[in-house]
Design an enzyme around this catalytic site. Structure first.
Site, mmCIF file in Angstrom:
data_model
loop_
_atom_site.group_PDB
_atom_site.id
_atom_site.type_symbol
_atom_site.label_atom_id
_atom_site.label_comp_id
_atom_site.label_asym_id
_atom_site.label_seq_id
_atom_site.Cartn_x
_atom_site.Cartn_y
_atom_site.Cartn_z
ATOM 1 N N CYS B 107 25.996 -30.836 20.320
ATOM 2 C CA CYS B 107 27.453 -30.693 20.303
ATOM 3 C C CYS B 107 27.975 -31.875 19.495
ATOM 4 O O CYS B 107 27.992 -33.001 19.987
ATOM 5 C CB CYS B 107 28.039 -30.698 21.714
ATOM 6 S SG CYS B 107 29.848 -30.625 21.697
ATOM 7 N N SER B 111 30.215 -32.912 24.152
ATOM 8 C CA SER B 111 29.006 -32.852 24.976
ATOM 9 C C SER B 111 28.799 -31.462 25.555
ATOM 10 O O SER B 111 28.251 -31.329 26.643
ATOM 11 C CB SER B 111 29.111 -33.876 26.101
ATOM 12 O OG SER B 111 30.304 -33.635 26.824
ATOM 13 N N CYS B 112 29.252 -30.423 24.850
ATOM 14 C CA CYS B 112 29.092 -29.057 25.358
ATOM 15 C C CYS B 112 27.603 -28.738 25.515
ATOM 16 O O CYS B 112 26.799 -29.069 24.643
ATOM 17 C CB CYS B 112 29.750 -28.064 24.409
ATOM 18 S SG CYS B 112 31.519 -28.359 24.271
#
Lengths: 194, 207
Positions: B107, B111-112
């Site tokens: 990501c 912070s996906c």
């Protein structure tokens, strides 16, 4: 492309392709408050109060200096505060008062734990001896810290209050100020009591 | 640490941001914007999410071609078949590694991560060096993780978003014919499902 043209090619938080050092394979267990902060993000998303994209934008809006100084979940909670202010779901004043209340409650709990604990009691009694005029009183280490702590608890020496209390008034409104250009959003997100 | 080893001190006091978290949560409850038990319940949900769930999905896909087809067609629906609920509004795209393609997820914006099936991402996934370099020099990044990729294998890097998350379906290692689903699942690590490692036959504890 001009130098300023380069600047607007990417979002401030977009890292892809930028030069960077080695990947240090660090990991840590979430602290209890960090886990609660994560759960709060999910719950706010579930109730459509703050969704993931709003959270990401909220972190971005903190600016590079704050983003680099704060840890991951510290950025999240400050972003939540700002978004909640902007949506008029709470005010900076309400948050400041509540933080004061929470800090005082924790102080009381910690104080009780210290008094209950053997080692804590010992340092407490050492303090009492020192007040009797003992010449061996040392003004550093746990004795001094406990003194300032217990005084601030009863409220007659604000200057000795723990650091987190001393900074509260100035720092909340600063990070929590609503930006001047965005219009207040008329929104009522109250959910039914289920 | 054993609780009795700990001498209480004012250092136990929560930090500024922990106090902010508690204050915001309590204000939201007082205003009836969230329920009083919701945070605790969500922590239980989060605690139930570990890479073991993802490993189960991978092992099932290795053994059941029809499930694999459904998983590749709609990752979220196939995971839900196995009882893995998605507590957020994210879609899941499962990327299959083959002899010719190696997948890596990242990501670059934040912070996906496929949290419903893997739990929390490791810190390095959220830090700048991985986010910056994974899309630019994935082969070098993989080599640093001890995963050299052959020159004739294409590396595909998928950049996650708030709404779409990815999970890598690693290659099933040779020599695992006849393994049960549980035995296969025990080989699958979190890092293999991010794509920074391969699955090998040395059994290891799931990180």
């Amino acid at each position: 492309m001009t130098a300023s043209g380069n600047l607007i090619q990417r979002l401030p938080t977009e890292m892809g392709g930028l030069p960077a050092g080695p990947i240090e394979r660090v990991e840590h267990e979430l602290k209890p408050w960090e886990k609660r902060c994560h759960a709060l993000a999910d719950v706010l998303d579930y109730h459509r109060i703050i969704n993931t994209e709003e959270k990401r934008c909220g972190v971005e809006a903190l600016g590079r200096e704050i983003v680099s100084a704060l840890s991951y979940y510290e950025r999240w909670i400050v972003a939540f505060a700002n978004i909640l202010f902007r949506k008029q779901l709470m005010t900076p004043e309400e948050l400041a008062v509540k933080m004061d209340e929470v800090a005082a409650r924790h102080s009381q709990e910690t104080y009780n734990a210290i008094c209950k604990h053997k080692a804590g009691r010992r340092s407490f009694f050492r303090r009492a001896e020192a007040r009797d005029g003992s010449r061996h009183y040392r003004s550093h280490g746990p004795i001094r810290r406990l003194r300032s702590f217990s005084r601030s608890r009863v409220g007659f020496n604000r200057r000795a209050a723990p650091r987190w209390l001393a900074h509260r008034r100035t720092s909340i409104p600063r990070t929590g100020v609503v930006d001047g250009y965005s219009q207040p959003i008329q929104i009522d997100l109250r959910i039914d009591q289920r | 640490m054993h609780p009795h080893d700990h001498t209480p001190s004012i250092d136990d006091a929560p930090g500024y941001y922990a106090i902010m978290e508690t204050a915001i949560r309590e204000l939201l409850v007082e205003k009836h914007l969230i329920g009083p038990e919701e945070i605790r319940r969500q922590i239980e949900v989060l605690d139930s999410r570990t890479p073991a769930l993802g490993a189960k999905v991978v092992a099932k896909a290795w053994l059941d071609p029809e499930f694999r087809a459904r998983l590749l067609a709609n990752g979220r629906a196939a995971c839900e078949e196995l009882g893995i609920t998605f507590y957020d509004d994210t879609q899941l795209i499962v990327l299959e590694n083959t002899d010719k393609i190696h997948n890596l997820i990242v990501c670059t914006l934040c912070s996906c991560y496929p949290r419903p099936v893997l739990g929390s991402p490791p810190d390095w996934y959220k830090l700048n060096p991985y986010r910056a370099r994974a899309v630019k020099e994935p082969r070098k990044v993989l080599a640093e993780f001890g995963t050299p990729i052959e020159e004739d294998v294409e590396i595909r890097v998928s950049d996650s978003t708030a709404a779409v998350r990815y999970l890598v379906l690693p290659l099933r290692p040779a020599g695992t014919e006849g393994f049960s689903e549980d035995e296969l699942a025990s080989l699958v690590t979190r890092d293999a499902m991010i794509g920074v490692m391969k699955v090998n036959t040395v059994r290891r504890n799931i990180q």
